[in-house]
Design an enzyme around this catalytic site. Structure first.
Site: not given
Length: 434
Positions: A295, A306, A320
């Site tokens: 999460s 990224d 998740k």
């Protein structure tokens, strides 16, 4: 979610009940009788009548309809569920107080109740529960076909009371019972340790209120921008507050998208961007993840990866990354419905896929674990408990992931140079990062 969507969901339930009460379509409504939806509702009514007439014991309309709704939602994903009136009231109360519990994040993996991660310094952690453990029984009752909310309800209880979980774990020859005493769960979100003068170690246990402030304070104590590098450990961090994940990432990313959500309903499409104001640290950063990172942890790790802002080390995260919305229904019950997914700035889908580390140490860690299990099998239960408590302090010579993180931090290679050297690449930057 708009009221119209809620009304439609409630209307479907009313239609199901209506079809059962009025089994035959009016003569003037032949078009309705031929519609695919009506045929499915007729099938539902037929099955319901057969069950009521032939089942081994008598069942009520309410039991059958609630069972059908539960089955419908469980067929979607592990996190969507129907909340009865009692469960809905309990959920509303739980957000406002303290409760006795074990300190674990759970999910349904392939229909099996599975531990995502035990939270550090909680009863579950001290008892020795691990990420990936399968809970096959709670107090002797099977967890087959159990919902997440019912499982949570069974494991919660007054402080000082006990609950027994029967665990199936890779490496166990048979199921093992863990009897754990419930306690009030207070978690210190940020923990720190000076493992190297210029490269300290900070662990984020979970993302709760003021995690970003606690992290900034810990960095300040270690020297702030004067640091050459930092290790942030997100291993076994089950997540927490979304806004805190965004604020933590914002300490190291000064512009662009950090995470976005996307769903069918317009209201569920949101972007969370970095702000230029405040503190933005520029030193080298290593982030550690494993199968217990989920999460909010994956949001932070994904954004850092990224932007090439940090090197990610360890093993693939849990996966998740879905948004659940609580929708009240007219009769006092409610729905817990998955309405959107989280995506990284480059548009990577995290749900069920997880974050792949730049440095994957899975095989090395498995080999080390096998050796440790052999040693553990020869120890008494007392020695095992003492060993777990000693492991709270990080030893960079024994922790392979920390060791590799330090080796990279002390090198002259940037994240981008490391990825090019090891052919680790990600998709081109998406338009919404600019």
């Amino acid at each position: 979610m708009p009221i119209g969507r809620t009304t439609r969901i409630a209307l479907v339930i009313l239609i199901v009940v209506g079809v059962w009460l009025f089994p035959y379509a009016p003569a003037g409504n032949q078009a309705l009788g031929k519609s695919p939806n009506y045929k499915q509702l007729r099938l539902f009514r037929q099955v319901m009548q057969i069950v009521q007439k032939n089942y081994v014991k008598e069942v009520t309309d309410k039991e059958l309809i609630q069972g059908a709704i539960n089955g419908m939602l469980q067929s979607l994903d592990p996190h969507s569920s129907y909340l009865t009136e009692d469960l809905f009231k309990e959920l509303q109360v739980e957000t406002k107080g303290e409760f006795g519990g074990l300190g674990i994040e759970i999910t349904l993996d392939g229909g099996v109740l599975t531990i995502v991660s035990p939270i550090e310094d909680t009863p579950a952690y001290r008892a020795g529960l691990e990420p990936g453990d399968k809970i096959v029984k709670i107090n002797g009752d099977t967890t087959k076909n159990i919902t997440l909310l019912k499982a949570v309800k069974k494991m919660r209880g007054p402080k000082g009371t006990k609950v027994t979980l029967t665990i199936m774990r890779h490496g166990f020859r048979k199921f093992k019972d863990f009897t754990i005493t419930r306690d009030i769960i207070h978690v210190r979100s940020v923990k720190k340790q000076l493992i190297d003068k210029e490269y300290p170690y900070i662990r984020i246990v979970n993302f709760q209120e003021s995690t970003d402030e606690d992290l900034a304070e810990a960095i300040k104590e270690f020297g702030g921008d004067k640091l050459k590098g930092l290790i942030i450990d997100l291993r076994n961090n089950p997540g927490g507050l979304l806004d805190q994940a965004v604020k933590v990432a914002n300490l190291f990313i000064d512009k662009g998208l950090i995470v976005y959500t996307d769903g069918r309903v317009k209201d569920q499409r949101m972007e969370f961007r970095a702000t230029r104001g405040g503190t933005h640290y520029k030193f080298k950063l290593a982030i550690l993840i494993n199968e217990g990172s989920a999460s909010a942890s994956e949001i932070v790790a994904g954004a850092m990866q990224d932007y090439d802002r940090a090197l990610i080390l360890g093993t693939k995260s849990f996966g998740k990354a879905s948004v659940q919305t609580i929708i009240p229904l007219e009769n006092g019950s409610g729905l817990r419905l998955t309405t959107a997914y989280y995506y990284t700035p480059k548009g990577r889908h995290i749900q069920k896929k997880g974050i792949e580390p730049d440095v994957d140490l899975k095989s090395e860690l498995e080999k080390q674990q096998e050796e440790e299990l052999k040693k553990e099998s020869k120890k008494s239960e007392k020695e095992k408990r003492e060993s777990r408590f000693r492991q709270r302090k990080i030893d960079p010579q024994k922790d392979l992931v920390v060791k590799d993180a330090l080796r990279w931090l002390k090198s002259k290679k940037t994240v981008r140079e490391f990825k090019l050297e090891h052919k680790k690449s990600l998709p081109d930057t998406a338009w919404y990062m600019k």
